[in-house]
Scaffold this motif. Structure first.
Motif, PDB file in Angstrom:
ATOM      1  N   GLU A  91      16.467  86.007  76.266  1.00 54.39           N
ATOM      2  CA  GLU A  91      16.827  84.597  76.202  1.00 54.39           C
ATOM      3  C   GLU A  91      18.239  84.465  75.653  1.00 54.39           C
ATOM      4  O   GLU A  91      18.585  85.119  74.664  1.00 54.39           O
ATOM      5  CB  GLU A  91      15.848  83.837  75.308  1.00 54.39           C
ATOM      6  N   GLU A 101      23.716  74.684  82.961  1.00 50.63           N
ATOM      7  CA  GLU A 101      22.358  74.954  82.480  1.00 50.63           C
ATOM      8  C   GLU A 101      21.479  75.564  83.574  1.00 50.63           C
ATOM      9  O   GLU A 101      20.647  76.429  83.304  1.00 50.63           O
ATOM     10  CB  GLU A 101      21.723  73.656  81.964  1.00 50.63           C
ATOM     11  N   LYS A 102      21.659  75.122  84.802  1.00 50.90           N
ATOM     12  CA  LYS A 102      20.867  75.678  85.900  1.00 50.90           C
ATOM     13  C   LYS A 102      21.225  77.135  86.142  1.00 50.90           C
ATOM     14  O   LYS A 102      20.356  77.982  86.380  1.00 50.90           O
ATOM     15  CB  LYS A 102      21.089  74.865  87.176  1.00 50.90           C
ATOM     16  N   GLU A 133      19.762  79.549  83.569  1.00 49.66           N
ATOM     17  CA  GLU A 133      18.343  79.815  83.769  1.00 49.66           C
ATOM     18  C   GLU A 133      18.116  80.907  84.812  1.00 49.66           C
ATOM     19  O   GLU A 133      17.138  81.647  84.736  1.00 49.66           O
ATOM     20  CB  GLU A 133      17.622  78.535  84.203  1.00 49.66           C
ATOM     21  N   SER A 134      19.014  81.017  85.782  1.00 48.59           N
ATOM     22  CA  SER A 134      18.866  82.035  86.826  1.00 48.59           C
ATOM     23  C   SER A 134      19.652  83.305  86.526  1.00 48.59           C
ATOM     24  O   SER A 134      19.578  84.269  87.282  1.00 48.59           O
ATOM     25  CB  SER A 134      19.321  81.467  88.185  1.00 48.59           C
TER      26      SER A 134
END
Length: 226
Positions: A159, A207-208, A211-212
């Motif tokens: 993370e 942010e997208k 996440e990937s």
């Protein structure tokens, strides 16, 4: 050259699993076609799928991504270090993570072990089964990490956290070592520590995209804790 797909197929056959059997272990209902696409390199698994596949195939994530590991000959570390029970022997892979442009690792083998005291790992909240050592290549992370440094990576820490250094897999498959920074106005920045920003510019991501982002592991040591 063994691709990720042919590696998945080889490991599956070694486990005497059908494609559907492997899919079942991953929890993918009617997933035979999915496994088939992965094995034929028609579709590339994301990081979550890679972790499921590695667990089902009984290998580490690094082994699945990087390829075969062949142990070196010679005495066991436990045969040459007294009080060996007090130490953890972390496999040193030949794989290289680029502190610069991406670095391909077509074939990987174990070159030996790095030795750490178990009580130090406990103080750092590190579990030896999650740890591997690889080499850094390039100057983009200097002065923090230099070309040729051994780095210890923790596969359980995937993370993103502000200011930490990670081993990241690019879409093309290369491995890079970069710091991840939380942007002041939102989003994130993939950053090199080198002050030469013309050569090693910051890479803003939203942010997208974070996440990937395929974070393989966090870099936790390079001759000192990070």
């Amino acid at each position: 050259m063994e691709t990720l797909g042919t590696r998945i197929a080889r490991l599956r056959r070694q486990k005497k699993l059908s494609q559907q059997g492997l899919a079942d272990l991953c929890g993918w209902d009617k997933g035979q076609a999915r496994i088939g696409n992965y094995e034929r390199d028609i579709r590339e698994p994301n990081i979550a799928d890679l972790r499921l596949l590695a667990s089902a195939l009984g290998v580490s994530l690094m082994n699945l991504i990087e390829g075969n590991t062949d142990s070196t000959s010679g005495p066991s570390p436990h045969e040459i270090i007294p009080n060996a029970a007090d130490y953890a022997f972390i496999p040193q892979y030949s794989a290289q993570g680029a502190a610069g442009n991406g670095y391909w690792n077509d074939h990987v083998f174990i070159k030996g072990n790095l030795v750490f005291k178990r009580d130090w790992l406990a103080r750092m909240s590190l579990r030896e089964q999650n740890l591997h050592a690889i080499y850094a290549r390039g100057q983009s992370m200097e002065p923090t990490i230099s070309d040729g440094d051994d780095v210890l990576v923790d596969e359980s820490q995937i993370e993103p956290h502000d200011g930490r250094i990670y081993l990241i897999r690019r879409y093309e498959g290369e491995l890079i070592i970069k710091r991840i920074i939380r942007g002041i106005t939102g989003g994130w920045i993939i950053r090199s520590d080198n002050d030469d920003k013309r050569t090693y510019p910051d890479q803003p991501i939203n942010e997208k995209e974070i996440e990937s982002l395929e974070i393989i592991a966090r870099v936790v040591w390079h001759g000192g804790p990070l």
